[in-house]
Design an enzyme around this catalytic site. Structure first.
Site, short mmCIF file in Angstrom:
data_model
loop_
_atom_site.label_atom_id
_atom_site.label_comp_id
_atom_site.label_asym_id
_atom_site.label_seq_id
_atom_site.Cartn_x
_atom_site.Cartn_y
_atom_site.Cartn_z
N PRO A 1 9.93 -9.96 16.96
CG PRO A 1 11.52 -11.17 18.14
CD PRO A 1 10.07 -10.81 18.13
N GLY B 1 0.84 -1.20 0.00
CA GLY B 1 0.00 0.00 0.00
C GLY B 1 0.87 1.25 0.00
CB VAL C 1 8.95 -1.09 13.35
CG1 VAL C 1 9.24 -1.07 14.84
CG2 VAL C 1 7.90 -2.14 13.01
N GLY C 2 7.31 0.67 10.78
CA GLY C 2 7.13 0.50 9.33
C GLY C 2 7.93 1.46 8.48
CD GLU C 3 5.26 5.41 7.34
OE1 GLU C 3 4.97 6.18 6.42
OE2 GLU C 3 4.62 5.37 8.41
MO1 MOS Z 1 1.93 5.17 5.10
S1 MOS Z 1 2.66 6.60 3.82
O1 MOS Z 1 1.43 6.14 6.38
O2 MOS Z 1 0.90 4.13 4.39
#
Ligand code: MOS
Length: 758
Positions: A648, A253, A719-721
């Site tokens: 983890p 996404g 932790v995604g970005e």
């Molecule tokens: Mo993200 S750019 O907050 O899907």
């Protein structure tokens, strides 16, 4: 379920673990088997009976009007059922150009003959087969009254945007930057350019729409089911509960599936027009326009340093772009508010309107673009001061948030610097550039970048049920877009109910379930996780009330706070040998199921008091061919601290993904826009470069333990970005260290190095 050894040190168990031990386990993805065996059904895999296929016809101009469409030719094509144009598009309950809140994006839904950007939908052809619809669309042969396209920073009058990102002010001043620069012993002033980028999710935006009276069923990938449902309800004039969106799997996404997109709404309208189910899937080249992109930026930084290498001023000005008809401003300078300390900090924006679609949130929107400029400038400042770039960062990183003066809720940045540097072997780095070569004669360079990302939370809700047999059911409309939400949230669910993971059924990915909030801003595990945790706590409290109020129970009189839930049993806190199984409590009470509900959101009081961020440090090695200028990232080591780690293995995978985005940002991604037409010239994955396995030689993410008692009751930060920040700058700095050439236009290309005589 496979249990593997813990790949990195975990924080010791803390009081937050109330009911179990699933949290912290490095479980593999629960949906992994379905995905690798092809059993996971994505939106476009659905074929309801009577399905028709819709294809959008798109504009080849950037600006003007459609003056003619050969609808008759398209309709005469065998298999074509209908052509939807502004003339026959079903009515909408809401003007697609209405904007009732800042995050309601305007859509192109065939409201008129205007063209506002290339690849805008101008008609929809609906046919018995995808081939017939595609051929029919080609027969429309549109004619246009075209106007010149505005495609670059200089093509339009700059203005100060009303706000940037999610409502942040366009100008922020702290202290006196002019005085700080005037008093500085050393100054750096530089301008950095970042390009237009596209999300490029592997799964294109798609919808399969089935109307049944006023009930609408949709298979449609979404990062925000409730947002999408609300937007569709408004446009279609339906009650939200009449819209049922299924979105169990997303093929990526990155921000582009946060809102219902125009083409998806057109697919729904096409189904209404023909009275049959319709599938609409964007072609890869159609992804470069109507589903968002990252604005290009031009960022000017001015830094002043005292004799001892402390910042005396930091100014960060960004020029960004938006569409001619809507507003979204990449908040590129915001990163300068929270990372380095200086008595004077100023950030400011200008914007220009171009004939593009509206840019949107994309993979660390603002932080990614801003970080590459700031980390490059900090590196230039270190060099100007004759300091090691890591030592310079250690001198200047902020102990409290510089502008607000708020303390950080937790900050393990020093440990990230130390662990990353040690693992990478930074200590042996020669300070001047162009000092290292490998055995093959390639120039070798080492660079560092600091990573930071805010710990956001939106709002989410969940339901937790304890069933007659003592098993659990947890329901929330969460979004697994590949990040592993299904797995991490199920781990939280199991602990929240005091059950083994195998005893908990986790249902998700449908708008008929409680709203789990938006999977965006790296906030999903914290938000949906807290909702699940609270729902579990609510169910356990109700169960405990049944037991502790019953004379026949060994828990009688213990009080709600006097029991703990573990392994499917309630135990007395003061005597753990006295316990009772959930199923026995329910059976004796004659109760079939117990339902708990919970919500998750940020605590405003805590936000008022603390500055909340995840932190990290990334170290990069590049090798540059001195004859050809070719750049290879040969080693990447990142160390990140982001509060409690739920899983983890998945967290490490998120860091790896973010670091790969960083490589992509520094060296690969670039939408090339044709000056005359405004069209993207490399609108495919052959020519829009992203890294492949061969581009990533060695990648390591270290998990630095951190306990954050303020960010939320579970201590979770996103932790995604974060890993895209830090990484891109570290690579740019390594390229400078290898070659002595400072490239300030991204992505860095071999011709930039050759032109500079590297
Ligand atoms: Mo993200 S750019 O907050 O899907």
């Amino acid at each position: 379920m496979t249990l593997a050894p813990t790949p990195a040190a975990l924080p010791a168990s803390s009081p937050h673990v109330r009911h179990g031990s699933s949290i912290g386990q490095p479980l593999t993805r629960r949906d992994g088997f379905l995905k690798v065996t092809g059993q996971a059904r994505y939106a476009a895999d659905h074929h309801p009976p009577g399905l028709l296929h819709a294809v959008i016809a798109v504009s080849t101009i950037a600006r003007g009007r459609v003056t003619a469409l050969d609808v008759a030719a398209a309709k005469a094509h065998p298999g074509v059922v209908e052509v939807m144009t502004p003339a026959n598009r079903p009515p909408l309950a809401l003007d697609p150009d209405a904007k009732n809140d800042p995050f309601m994006f305007k859509l192109e839904l065939l409201q008129d003959d205007r063209v506002r950007y290339p690849n805008q939908a101008i008609a929809v052809v609906i046919a018995e087969s995808l081939e017939a619809a595609t051929e029919g669309a080609a027969l429309l042969a549109p004619r246009y009254a075209a106007e010149p396209a505005r495609v670059g920073f200089g093509d339009s009058e700059p203005y100060v945007p009303p706000a940037v990102g999610m409502g942040m002010p366009a100008e922020v001043h702290h202290g006196d930057v002019a005085a700080g620069l005037a008093a500085a012993a050393t100054r750096v002033e530089a301008t950095y350019d970042t390009p237009t980028q596209y999300h490029n999710a592997i799964e294109p935006h798609a919808v399969v729409a089935t109307w049944d009276g006023d009930q609408l069923s949709l298979d449609m990938p979404s990062q925000g089911l409730e947002l999408a449902r609300g937007r569709l309800a408004g446009l279609l004039g339906l009650a939200p509960e009449n819209i049922h969106i299924r979105s169990p799997f997303l093929g990526g996404g990155f921000g582009s599936k946060g809102f219902a997109s125009g083409p998806q709404v057109l697919g729904i309208l096409a189904a209404r027009l023909v009275g049959r189910p319709v599938k609409l899937v964007l072609r890869r080249d159609q992804m470069y326009g109507p589903v968002g992109h990252r604005s290009p930026t031009r960022q000017r930084l001015r830094l002043g340093m005292t004799k001892d290498g402390s910042l005396s001023a930091l100014e960060h000005r960004a020029t960004v772009t938006t569409s001619t008809y809507d507003d979204f401003y990449e908040p590129a300078a915001g990163i300068s508010h929270a990372l380095y300390v200086s008595p004077a900090i100023a950030t400011a924006y200008q914007a220009v309107r171009l004939d593009t679609a509206t840019p949107t949130f994309m993979r660390a929107p603002g932080e990614a673009t801003g970080s590459i400029a700031l980390e490059s400038a900090i590196d230039e400042a270190a060099a100007a001061c004759g300091m090691d770039p890591l030592a310079f960062r250690l001198r200047n990183y902020a102990e409290v948030e510089p502008i607000s003066g708020k303390p950080f809720s937790s900050k393990a940045l020093r440990e990230c610097y130390a662990r990353g540097a040690e693992r990478f072997g930074w200590a042996g780095r020669p300070q001047p550039p162009r000092q290292m070569r490998d055995d093959d004669g390639f120039l070798v360079g080492w660079g560092v970048g600091t990573a930071i990302f805010p710990a956001f939370m939106f709002q989410g809700h969940a339901r937790a049920v304890i069933r007659r047999d003592g098993s659990g059911l947890v329901e929330t409309g969460a979004h697994d877009m590949g990040q592993g939400a299904w797995t991490a949230l199920a781990q939280i669910a199991a602990d929240g109910l005091g059950l083994d993971l195998e005893r908990v059924e986790f249902r998700s990915g449908s708008s008929d379930l409680p709203d789990a909030g938006l999977a965006g801003g790296s906030s999903h595990t914290a938000t949906a996780g807290l909702a699940i945790h609270n729902a579990g706590g609510d169910a356990i409290a109700k169960l405990a009330a049944l037991a502790t109020g019953d004379r026949r129970s060994p828990l009688y009189g213990a009080g709600n706070a006097g029991v703990i839930a573990r392994d499917g049993r309630l135990h007395r806190r003061d005597d753990e040998s006295r316990s009772e199984a959930y199923a026995d409590i329910l059976a004796r009470a004659g109760v079939d199921r117990i339902e708990g509900n919970g919500s998750g959101a940020a605590d405003p009081a805590s936000q008022e008091q603390w500055s909340m961020h995840a932190h990290g440090a990334v170290f990069a090695e590049v090798k540059v061919d001195p004859e050809l200028g070719q750049i290879r990232t040969t080693r990447l080591v990142g160390a990140f601290a982001a509060g409690r780690v739920i899983n983890p293995r998945l967290v490490q995978s998120q860091y790896h993904g973010g670091m790969i985005w960083g490589v992509s940002f520094a060296l690969h991604e670039h939408a090339i826009i044709d000056r005359r037409s405004g069209r993207v010239l490399n609108a495919d994955l052959a020519e829009y470069h992203v890294p492949v396995n061969a581009d990533i030689a060695s990648l390591e993410a270290l998990l630095v333990p951190e306990e954050d008692r303020h960010v939320n009751p579970l201590g979770i930060k996103g932790v995604g970005e974060i890993a895209i920040t830090g990484t891109a700058g570290a690579i740019a700095n390594a390229v400078w260290h290898a070659t002595g050439v400072r490239v300030r236009r991204f992505p860095i290309k071999l011709e930039d190095l050759l032109a500079a005589g590297a």
